[in-house]
Design a protein around this motif. Sequence first.
Motif, PDB file in Angstrom:
ATOM      1  N   THR A   1      21.043 -17.924  17.657  1.00 15.77           N
ATOM      2  CA  THR A   1      21.277 -17.321  16.361  1.00 15.77           C
ATOM      3  C   THR A   1      22.803 -17.168  16.112  1.00 15.77           C
ATOM      4  O   THR A   1      23.366 -16.473  15.277  1.00 15.77           O
ATOM      5  N   GLY A   2      23.599 -18.210  16.577  1.00 19.58           N
ATOM      6  CA  GLY A   2      24.782 -18.545  16.302  1.00 19.58           C
ATOM      7  C   GLY A   2      24.967 -19.920  16.245  1.00 19.58           C
ATOM      8  O   GLY A   2      24.064 -20.664  16.120  1.00 19.58           O
TER       9      GLY A   2
ATOM     10  N   ASP B   1      22.943  -8.294  14.107  1.00 25.88           N
ATOM     11  CA  ASP B   1      21.438  -8.780  14.311  1.00 25.88           C
ATOM     12  C   ASP B   1      21.301  -9.733  15.345  1.00 25.88           C
ATOM     13  O   ASP B   1      19.926 -10.064  15.700  1.00 25.88           O
ATOM     14  N   ASP B   2      22.339 -10.263  15.953  1.00 26.23           N
ATOM     15  CA  ASP B   2      22.101 -11.074  17.437  1.00 26.23           C
ATOM     16  C   ASP B   2      21.624  -9.855  18.327  1.00 26.23           C
ATOM     17  O   ASP B   2      20.839 -10.248  19.171  1.00 26.23           O
TER      18      ASP B   2
ATOM     19  N   ASP C   1      25.682 -14.826  19.063  1.00 31.55           N
ATOM     20  CA  ASP C   1      27.079 -14.893  18.953  1.00 31.55           C
ATOM     21  C   ASP C   1      27.527 -13.640  18.603  1.00 31.55           C
ATOM     22  O   ASP C   1      28.503 -13.226  18.109  1.00 31.55           O
TER      23      ASP C   1
ATOM     24  N   ASP D   1      19.225 -13.135  11.710  1.00 28.87           N
ATOM     25  CA  ASP D   1      18.894 -13.507  13.102  1.00 28.87           C
ATOM     26  C   ASP D   1      17.419 -12.798  13.747  1.00 28.87           C
ATOM     27  O   ASP D   1      16.761 -13.144  14.492  1.00 28.87           O
TER      28      ASP D   1
ATOM     29  N   ASN E   1      27.066 -20.455  10.501  1.00 22.31           N
ATOM     30  CA  ASN E   1      26.792 -20.875  11.819  1.00 22.31           C
ATOM     31  C   ASN E   1      26.786 -22.332  11.921  1.00 22.31           C
ATOM     32  O   ASN E   1      27.089 -23.000  13.166  1.00 22.31           O
TER      33      ASN E   1
HETATM   34 CA    CA Z   1      24.498 -14.546  14.496  1.00 20.44          CA
END
Ligand code: CA
Length: 314
Positions: free
Chosen positions: A129-130, A15-16, A11, A250, A176
């Motif tokens: 990761t979102g 860190d994504d 997302d 993430d 999230n």
């Molecule tokens: Ca994320």
Amino acid sequence: MSRTNVYFNHDGGVDDLVSLFMLLQMEQVHLTGVSVIPADGYLEPATDASRKIIDRFGQNKGPVEVAKSNSRGKNPFPAAWRLHSFYVDALPVLNESGRMEAPLSSLPAHQHLIEKVRGAEGKTLLLFTGPLTDLARALDEAPDIEAKIEKLVWMGGTFEKGNVEEPEHDGTAEWNVFWDPEAAYRVWQSGITIDLVALESTSKVPLTPAVRNRWAAERCYEGVDFLGNCYAGCPPLVYSETNSTYYLWDVLTTASVGRPDIVKKKTVHCSVIAEGPSQGRTVEQAEGRPVNLVYDTDPEAFFTYMTDLAKLAA
Ligand code: CA
Ligand code: AGV
């Protein structure tokens, strides 16, 4: 070497995007596709940054397609956080060539996921990761894919203190899940194996000044310099806790795919609260579904792995 099929949905947070960079350096990963959901980032810069990271740091992975999500959440992320996607997209190292070559799919993310899972030889590991919106929609539209999903590795949820501080919410949720509580609820109803990196799973991997200094000292490696520059967009406010201390949420999740030995997991039975003032809360319950919760991690092994991967990037 047999490689694991991985499909990555993120997302657009710092860190994504760093997670995408790391995945591209993992030899044992066959990255079948990437999609971007505009939750903790904005769609255009997060998609462009993804394509540029693939172009610049993913030479060994062959063409990796990127798809945009058309999902929209129930509870939007703070705009100040979402702006990070613009900072990463603007980094000179990603704009040196002046081109974007990684192919952009014409499908929306959830259909792209369906296509890539169906088309893969064998099963696919899903890394999210979102929020889980695109996966929930994919399962509704194509229930057949469930049999081809090896497992879901997800950064989301908490069984301790949440990180949502919003009016009309009691603070028990992780963001999230909160962005689209119904999506998490839907995925919980599926039979998919879930490896969960919850908020507290990352308590040993905060972004400290020492970590930043370690990257600074090795910035002669272009990939390590990239890590430092990405995180420079996150202000190092050290005097207040929630929502100002950055953890490698993430990135730890992504690292656990490449190096399962750096985390310890245990089975927890739990459910998702989809509505009301606790919406987005994940709660332990004997009758809930099992997930494999990361409850401990080796921070030194993690940061060394992360930095070593970054050194591989040329
Ligand atoms: Ca994320
Ligand atoms: O709740 C953690 C999730 C992770 O997927 N995101 C950030 C990571 O990408 C939301 C978030 C929580 N606190 C934040 C967040 C902060 N201070 N800045 C930006 N995003």
